[in-house]
Design a protein around this motif. Structure first.
Motif, PDB file in Angstrom:
ATOM      1  N   SER A  20       6.155  14.991  -2.394  1.00 40.15           N
ATOM      2  CA  SER A  20       5.866  14.851  -0.967  1.00 40.15           C
ATOM      3  C   SER A  20       4.402  15.134  -0.682  1.00 40.15           C
ATOM      4  O   SER A  20       3.758  14.422   0.094  1.00 40.15           O
ATOM      5  CB  SER A  20       6.752  15.802  -0.159  1.00 40.15           C
ATOM      6  N   LYS A  79       0.838  -1.206   0.000  1.00 42.40           N
ATOM      7  CA  LYS A  79       0.000   0.000   0.000  1.00 42.40           C
ATOM      8  C   LYS A  79       0.871   1.255   0.000  1.00 42.40           C
ATOM      9  O   LYS A  79       0.608   2.213  -0.738  1.00 42.40           O
ATOM     10  CB  LYS A  79      -0.902   0.016   1.247  1.00 42.40           C
ATOM     11  N   ILE A  80       1.907   1.251   0.841  1.00 45.77           N
ATOM     12  CA  ILE A  80       2.771   2.428   0.956  1.00 45.77           C
ATOM     13  C   ILE A  80       3.613   2.603  -0.307  1.00 45.77           C
ATOM     14  O   ILE A  80       3.776   3.718  -0.814  1.00 45.77           O
ATOM     15  CB  ILE A  80       3.685   2.311   2.193  1.00 45.77           C
ATOM     16  N   ALA A  82       5.244   4.805   6.820  1.00 44.38           N
ATOM     17  CA  ALA A  82       4.628   5.935   6.112  1.00 44.38           C
ATOM     18  C   ALA A  82       4.718   7.204   6.949  1.00 44.38           C
ATOM     19  O   ALA A  82       5.019   8.288   6.428  1.00 44.38           O
ATOM     20  CB  ALA A  82       3.166   5.611   5.789  1.00 44.38           C
ATOM     21  N   PHE A 132      -1.537   8.818   1.424  1.00 44.57           N
ATOM     22  CA  PHE A 132      -1.661   8.153   2.724  1.00 44.57           C
ATOM     23  C   PHE A 132      -2.901   8.630   3.457  1.00 44.57           C
ATOM     24  O   PHE A 132      -3.554   7.856   4.165  1.00 44.57           O
ATOM     25  CB  PHE A 132      -0.419   8.399   3.592  1.00 44.57           C
ATOM     26  N   ALA A 156       3.902  -0.920   8.513  1.00 42.19           N
ATOM     27  CA  ALA A 156       3.750  -0.204   7.243  1.00 42.19           C
ATOM     28  C   ALA A 156       3.288   1.226   7.485  1.00 42.19           C
ATOM     29  O   ALA A 156       3.823   2.179   6.897  1.00 42.19           O
ATOM     30  CB  ALA A 156       2.759  -0.944   6.347  1.00 42.19           C
ATOM     31  N   ASN A 157       2.321   1.397   8.371  1.00 42.21           N
ATOM     32  CA  ASN A 157       1.823   2.739   8.668  1.00 42.21           C
ATOM     33  C   ASN A 157       2.863   3.593   9.375  1.00 42.21           C
ATOM     34  O   ASN A 157       2.962   4.804   9.138  1.00 42.21           O
ATOM     35  CB  ASN A 157       0.554   2.649   9.524  1.00 42.21           C
ATOM     36  N   ILE A 205       1.435   4.018  -3.033  1.00 34.68           N
ATOM     37  CA  ILE A 205       1.253   5.464  -2.876  1.00 34.68           C
ATOM     38  C   ILE A 205       2.481   6.209  -3.400  1.00 34.68           C
ATOM     39  O   ILE A 205       2.366   7.215  -4.118  1.00 34.68           O
ATOM     40  CB  ILE A 205       1.000   5.827  -1.399  1.00 34.68           C
ATOM     41  N   MET A 206       3.668   5.708  -3.055  1.00 31.73           N
ATOM     42  CA  MET A 206       4.905   6.339  -3.517  1.00 31.73           C
ATOM     43  C   MET A 206       4.998   6.326  -5.037  1.00 31.73           C
ATOM     44  O   MET A 206       5.382   7.326  -5.653  1.00 31.73           O
ATOM     45  CB  MET A 206       6.111   5.628  -2.908  1.00 31.73           C
ATOM     46  N   ILE A 227       8.160   8.557   6.651  1.00 31.91           N
ATOM     47  CA  ILE A 227       8.374   9.306   5.405  1.00 31.91           C
ATOM     48  C   ILE A 227       7.819  10.721   5.548  1.00 31.91           C
ATOM     49  O   ILE A 227       8.447  11.696   5.122  1.00 31.91           O
ATOM     50  CB  ILE A 227       7.712   8.570   4.222  1.00 31.91           C
ATOM     51  N   PHE A 251       2.304  12.260  -1.878  1.00 31.64           N
ATOM     52  CA  PHE A 251       2.440  11.096  -1.004  1.00 31.64           C
ATOM     53  C   PHE A 251       1.567  11.248   0.238  1.00 31.64           C
ATOM     54  O   PHE A 251       0.876  10.304   0.646  1.00 31.64           O
ATOM     55  CB  PHE A 251       3.901  10.897  -0.580  1.00 31.64           C
TER      56      PHE A 251
END
Length: 379
Positions: free
Chosen positions: A314, A113-114, A363, A321, A359-360, A117-118, A366, A317
Motif C-alpha cells: 500500500s 499508469k495505475i 487510484a 501515484f 483512472a486517477n 504502479i500496482m 485504492i 502504491f
C-alpha cells in the motif's frame, strides 16, 4: 463514517469544482460548439461513483489479481497496436491511442499508469518480503524485475507516439526505485546516466541535428518542439503559437485576473492541456497560487498516509501515484510558462477528459481503500 478519508474527499471535491468552473469559463470564448463543462460534470459523477466502489474493495484483493489486471492492461494496449483502423480503434490527433465507444473515447494508457504502479508496488513488496540479505546482487535482481515490468507498457505506448505518457512511466519508475530500498550506489549512477543522456539529446538537437537525423532517425519536424520551447517568439506563428499565447495570457492576468469568462487571449484546446492558462488569465496570481496550494495539500496528505500504513504494498502504491501526480503537475504547469517543453500531459483532476480523470479517481479509490481497511484493523 469515520473510516472514510474526508480530507481526501474534500480536496477532490474542491478540485472538481475548480475544474468544472474553469472549463465552463473556457467555453465562453466561442471556440467550441460543445459545452465540455457538462461532460466534465458527468465524468466527475462517474469518477466519484467509481471511487466509492473501489473504496470498499480490500487491497489484498488487488494484490491477489495484480497480474491478471496488469495482463488485461497490456492486452488493451496490444490490441490498439495490432488492430486496423476502425470506428472502434480510430486515429485521433495523429495517434491510434483510443477506443471509441459512442461519444466517449477511452484511452487505455491512462489506466495502464495505475496498473503499472500496482505491478511495481507488488514486485517491490514481494522482493523485500523474501529478501534474505541486503547486498548488491539482491538490488540488481529487484532493478531487473522492475525494468521487466516496464518494457511492455513503455513499448506499446511509445509506438502510439505518446512520448509524454512514457515520460510519466519513467518518472513513476524512478520514484519507486528511490523508495524500494535499492542501494544509492546503484540509484545515483542510474540517475546520472539518465540525466547525461537527456542533456546529450538536447545539445544534439541544438547543435548537431544532422547527426541525430542520420544515426537515430529523428525527423526534422520533431526538432520543432524543442526549438519552439526555447524560442517561442521566433516560432510564434508555428510550433510556438500555443506557448507564446499561454505566457501572454498568464502574464496579462496580473494579481487578481480579468474575471470569470473575461479571457481574451486565444488558446486552442484550452480546456484540456492548457487549463492552467485559463486560471492564470482569468483568476491571476491568486488563482494559480490557490491551485498549486491545493495540489500541495493533496500531495502532503498522500505522504502522510504512505508513512502511516503498515502494509508495504500500500505504501509503495501511494508513493508511485504520488510520483505520477508530481510529474504531471510540474510538467503541465511548467509547459505553460516555458519551464519545460510542451508534451500534451493534462493537469490531473482539472483538465477535461474522461480516461485520465477516471483512472486517477480509481487510484484515489485504492488509496481510500487503504485508509478504510487500515482504520478497520486499528479498531
Amino acid at each position: 463514517m469515520s473510516r472514510i478519508d474526508w480530507i481526501l474527499i474534500s480536496l477532490l471535491v474542491v478540485l472538481a469544482l475548480i475544474s468544472i468552473f474553469t472549463i465552463s469559463s473556457a467555453m465562453t470564448s466561442g471556440q467550441y460548439n460543445t459545452d465540455f463543462s457538462v461532460r466534465q460534470t458527468l465524468f466527475y459523477i462517474l469518477g466519484f461513483i467509481s471511487l466509492f466502489i473501489v473504496t470498499f474493495i480490500p487491497v489484498k484483493l488487488f494484490k491477489s489479481y495484480i497480474w491478471v489486471l496488469y495482463g488485461l492492461g497490456i492486452l488493451s494496449l496490444a490490441v490498439l497496436f495490432f488492430a486496423p483502423v476502425t470506428p472502434l480503434t480510430p486515429i485521433i490527433n495523429g495517434a491510434k491511442s483510443w477506443y471509441q465507444l459512442g461519444f466517449i473515447s477511452i484511452q487505455p494508457s491512462e489506466f495502464m499508469k495505475i496498473l503499472y504502479i500496482m505491478a511495481l508496488a507488488y514486485v517491490i513488496h514481494q522482493h523485500n518480503k523474501y529478501k534474505i540479505s541486503t547486498d548488491l546482487s539482491s538490488d540488481v535482481k529487484l532493478l531487473f524485475k522492475m525494468f521487466l515490468v516496464s518494457i511492455l507498457p513503455m513499448f506499446f505506448i511509445l509506438v502510439q507516439n505518446d512520448l509524454g505518457t512514457v515520460l510519466v512511466l519513467i518518472a513513476i519508475l524512478f520514484g519507486m526505485i528511490i523508495v524500494s530500498g535499492i542501494s544509492l550506489w546503484i540509484i545515483l549512477p542510474t540517475l546520472t546516466i539518465a540525466a547525461t543522456t537527456g542533456a546529450a539529446l538536447i545539445l544534439g538537437i541544438l547543435y548537431r541535428p544532422d547527426q541525430l537525423q542520420t544515426y537515430l532517425g529523428v525527423r526534422p519536424y520533431q526538432f520543432e518542439r524543442i526549438y519552439s520551447w526555447l524560442q517561442p517568439e521566433v516560432y510564434s506563428t508555428e510550433g510556438g503559437f500555443q506557448l507564446s499565447n499561454s505566457m501572454r495570457a498568464i502574464g496579462s492576468g496580473g494579481i487578481e485576473g480579468k474575471g470569470f469568462g473575461q479571457g481574451i487571449v486565444y488558446i486552442p484546446e484550452s480546456h484540456t492541456d492548457f487549463i492552467f492558462t485559463i486560471i492564470g488569465e482569468e483568476f491571476g496570481f491568486l488563482g494559480t497560487t490557490l491551485v498549486i496550494v491545493i495540489f500541495f495539500m493533496l500531495m502532503l496528505h498522500l505522504v502522510r498516509i504512505a508513512l502511516t500504513v503498515k502494509d508495504s504494498f500500500s505504501s509503495y502504491f501511494i508513493i508511485g501515484f504520488l510520483s505520477l501526480l508530481i510529474f504531471h503537475v510540474f510538467q503541465n504547469i511548467g509547459m505553460t510558462i516555458q519551464l519545460v517543453p510542451i508534451t500534451g500531459l493534462p493537469l490531473p483532476f482539472l483538465s477535461y477528459g474522461g480516461s485520465a480523470l477516471w483512472a486517477n479517481m480509481i487510484a484515489m479509490g485504492i488509496i481510500m481503500s487503504i485508509y478504510f481497511h487500515q482504520y478497520k484493523q486499528r479498531k
